[in-house]
Design an enzyme around this catalytic site. Sequence first.
Site, PDB file in Angstrom:
ATOM      1  N   GLU A  56       4.175  85.424 132.125  1.00 43.42           N
ATOM      2  CA  GLU A  56       5.357  85.774 132.920  1.00 43.42           C
ATOM      3  C   GLU A  56       6.311  86.668 132.141  1.00 43.42           C
ATOM      4  O   GLU A  56       6.618  86.411 130.977  1.00 43.42           O
ATOM      5  CB  GLU A  56       6.106  84.519 133.373  1.00 43.42           C
ATOM      6  CG  GLU A  56       7.285  84.845 134.283  1.00 43.42           C
ATOM      7  CD  GLU A  56       7.954  83.635 134.878  1.00 43.42           C
ATOM      8  OE1 GLU A  56       8.758  83.796 135.815  1.00 43.42           O
ATOM      9  OE2 GLU A  56       7.680  82.507 134.403  1.00 43.42           O
ATOM     10  N   GLU A 104      16.157  84.991 128.137  1.00 49.91           N
ATOM     11  CA  GLU A 104      15.216  83.874 128.166  1.00 49.91           C
ATOM     12  C   GLU A 104      14.029  84.069 127.225  1.00 49.91           C
ATOM     13  O   GLU A 104      13.205  83.171 127.081  1.00 49.91           O
ATOM     14  CB  GLU A 104      14.733  83.629 129.603  1.00 49.91           C
ATOM     15  CG  GLU A 104      15.878  83.220 130.523  1.00 49.91           C
ATOM     16  CD  GLU A 104      15.419  82.822 131.906  1.00 49.91           C
ATOM     17  OE1 GLU A 104      14.266  82.364 132.054  1.00 49.91           O
ATOM     18  OE2 GLU A 104      16.213  82.947 132.838  1.00 49.91           O
ATOM     19  N   ASP A 143       8.154  88.563 138.242  1.00 49.36           N
ATOM     20  CA  ASP A 143       9.188  87.780 138.929  1.00 49.36           C
ATOM     21  C   ASP A 143      10.334  88.729 139.275  1.00 49.36           C
ATOM     22  O   ASP A 143      10.922  89.350 138.393  1.00 49.36           O
ATOM     23  CB  ASP A 143       9.660  86.665 137.987  1.00 49.36           C
ATOM     24  CG  ASP A 143      10.691  85.733 138.602  1.00 49.36           C
ATOM     25  OD1 ASP A 143      11.604  86.220 139.296  1.00 49.36           O
ATOM     26  OD2 ASP A 143      10.600  84.518 138.359  1.00 49.36           O
ATOM     27  N   THR A 144      10.654  88.849 140.554  1.00 44.88           N
ATOM     28  CA  THR A 144      11.668  89.821 140.970  1.00 44.88           C
ATOM     29  C   THR A 144      13.042  89.519 140.393  1.00 44.88           C
ATOM     30  O   THR A 144      13.829  90.437 140.164  1.00 44.88           O
ATOM     31  CB  THR A 144      11.769  89.895 142.505  1.00 44.88           C
ATOM     32  OG1 THR A 144      12.069  88.594 143.038  1.00 44.88           O
ATOM     33  CG2 THR A 144      10.461  90.416 143.108  1.00 44.88           C
ATOM     34  N   TYR A 145      13.341  88.243 140.156  1.00 43.23           N
ATOM     35  CA  TYR A 145      14.623  87.878 139.544  1.00 43.23           C
ATOM     36  C   TYR A 145      14.756  88.517 138.166  1.00 43.23           C
ATOM     37  O   TYR A 145      15.775  89.131 137.829  1.00 43.23           O
ATOM     38  CB  TYR A 145      14.742  86.363 139.442  1.00 43.23           C
ATOM     39  CG  TYR A 145      15.874  85.890 138.565  1.00 43.23           C
ATOM     40  CD1 TYR A 145      17.192  85.890 139.018  1.00 43.23           C
ATOM     41  CD2 TYR A 145      15.635  85.462 137.260  1.00 43.23           C
ATOM     42  CE1 TYR A 145      18.243  85.468 138.210  1.00 43.23           C
ATOM     43  CE2 TYR A 145      16.673  85.040 136.447  1.00 43.23           C
ATOM     44  CZ  TYR A 145      17.969  85.047 136.921  1.00 43.23           C
ATOM     45  OH  TYR A 145      19.003  84.634 136.105  1.00 43.23           O
ATOM     46  N   HIS A 146      13.722  88.396 137.352  1.00 42.99           N
ATOM     47  CA  HIS A 146      13.744  88.971 136.006  1.00 42.99           C
ATOM     48  C   HIS A 146      13.606  90.491 136.046  1.00 42.99           C
ATOM     49  O   HIS A 146      14.258  91.195 135.265  1.00 42.99           O
ATOM     50  CB  HIS A 146      12.617  88.365 135.173  1.00 42.99           C
ATOM     51  CG  HIS A 146      12.717  86.890 134.988  1.00 42.99           C
ATOM     52  ND1 HIS A 146      13.721  86.301 134.257  1.00 42.99           N
ATOM     53  CD2 HIS A 146      11.941  85.873 135.449  1.00 42.99           C
ATOM     54  CE1 HIS A 146      13.562  84.986 134.271  1.00 42.99           C
ATOM     55  NE2 HIS A 146      12.492  84.704 134.985  1.00 42.99           N
ATOM     56  N   HIS A 190       6.368  85.884 141.489  1.00 41.79           N
ATOM     57  CA  HIS A 190       7.498  85.070 141.908  1.00 41.79           C
ATOM     58  C   HIS A 190       8.455  85.922 142.727  1.00 41.79           C
ATOM     59  O   HIS A 190       8.838  87.012 142.295  1.00 41.79           O
ATOM     60  CB  HIS A 190       8.276  84.535 140.695  1.00 41.79           C
ATOM     61  CG  HIS A 190       7.784  83.229 140.179  1.00 41.79           C
ATOM     62  ND1 HIS A 190       8.162  82.723 138.955  1.00 41.79           N
ATOM     63  CD2 HIS A 190       6.949  82.308 140.718  1.00 41.79           C
ATOM     64  CE1 HIS A 190       7.580  81.555 138.758  1.00 41.79           C
ATOM     65  NE2 HIS A 190       6.834  81.278 139.814  1.00 41.79           N
ATOM     66  N   ARG A 196      19.202  83.788 142.705  1.00 40.95           N
ATOM     67  CA  ARG A 196      18.268  82.679 142.906  1.00 40.95           C
ATOM     68  C   ARG A 196      18.564  81.873 144.174  1.00 40.95           C
ATOM     69  O   ARG A 196      18.122  80.728 144.312  1.00 40.95           O
ATOM     70  CB  ARG A 196      18.236  81.728 141.697  1.00 40.95           C
ATOM     71  CG  ARG A 196      17.631  82.349 140.424  1.00 40.95           C
ATOM     72  CD  ARG A 196      17.227  81.260 139.462  1.00 40.95           C
ATOM     73  NE  ARG A 196      16.736  81.713 138.180  1.00 40.95           N
ATOM     74  CZ  ARG A 196      15.490  82.080 137.926  1.00 40.95           C
ATOM     75  NH1 ARG A 196      14.617  82.102 138.906  1.00 40.95           N
ATOM     76  NH2 ARG A 196      15.139  82.446 136.721  1.00 40.95           N
ATOM     77  N   GLU A 212      10.657  81.204 144.478  1.00 41.24           N
ATOM     78  CA  GLU A 212      11.274  80.398 143.432  1.00 41.24           C
ATOM     79  C   GLU A 212      12.790  80.452 143.593  1.00 41.24           C
ATOM     80  O   GLU A 212      13.379  81.528 143.634  1.00 41.24           O
ATOM     81  CB  GLU A 212      10.874  80.901 142.054  1.00 41.24           C
ATOM     82  CG  GLU A 212      11.409  80.060 140.906  1.00 41.24           C
ATOM     83  CD  GLU A 212      11.013  80.614 139.559  1.00 41.24           C
ATOM     84  OE1 GLU A 212      10.529  79.842 138.721  1.00 41.24           O
ATOM     85  OE2 GLU A 212      11.183  81.832 139.338  1.00 41.24           O
TER      86      GLU A 212
END
Length: 288
Positions: free
Chosen positions: A144, A150, A177-180, A203, A209, A238
């Site tokens: 990921e 993070e 992951d689109t958030y990251h 994700h 979020r 997520e």
Amino acid sequence: MGIHALVWTGGVDGQSLERAVRQSADSGYQVLELSLHDLEGMDATRTRRAAEDAGIELICSRGLAFDADVSSDDKEVVARGEALLQASLEMAESLGSRMLCGALYSALGKYGQPVSAQGRANAVEVIRRLADSAAKKGITLGIEVVNRYESNVINTAGQALSLIDEIGRDNLCVHLDTYHMNIEEADLVRPVIECGDRLGYVHIGENHRGYLGSGSIDFNAFFHALAGIGYQGPITFESFSSAVVARGLSNDLGIWRNLWSDSDDLARHAREFMGNQLHATQQMIRVQ
């Protein structure tokens, strides 16, 4: 389409995860992602049986801690991290999961300095051995890509591809992951294209979020990019809220406020949102 179990519960006991399986199926999902943050508390037999009965595929994920960090320069810390990853792989096998994903290469938290050359080499060696063990179990490892707050090892898709090349095993894939991505990538299209057929897990998460479509992420562009490479893997929603996630894990993830409190409404909305995105991109492909 999948959903993270932390949308439903912060617990990992059999009763909690049975409920998560049931609610996921009732909301129209085919995949449930389980966080392996509490291996001792997880009832693998009961959870696997519930998933098989409901026709739900289980996917496992985890991060590491600073005292069990495979990217550390300290051999003892690296050894603890490797033991934790191997134990997590065993749990994934017990659950019947075909994938173990997440930030498998470092602690999940903010570092005070870049990763050292030795630390990166340690992570490569550990994941190479983990991949060899996983291959014997028919399990794929998803690397990921997370943001700078993070991890200091991988923050972009390009870095993930380089790490996978260095590890040199066939049962590794990139986990976007689109958030990251919203924090680290220049856009949401080029990383998907760059990964191509090495993208194995996705994700979907809003920039805060919370509810999909209520933030600033350009999901239209992202889903078009997935369609453009012919992506056929899992797409998992997520989202975290301190109203549901267990306090310790909520603190680790930096969930300081309740973005939502109604899991059912959130999950059904996300299922419809992702379904609409997929339907729209498929129609465009047919037209073209």
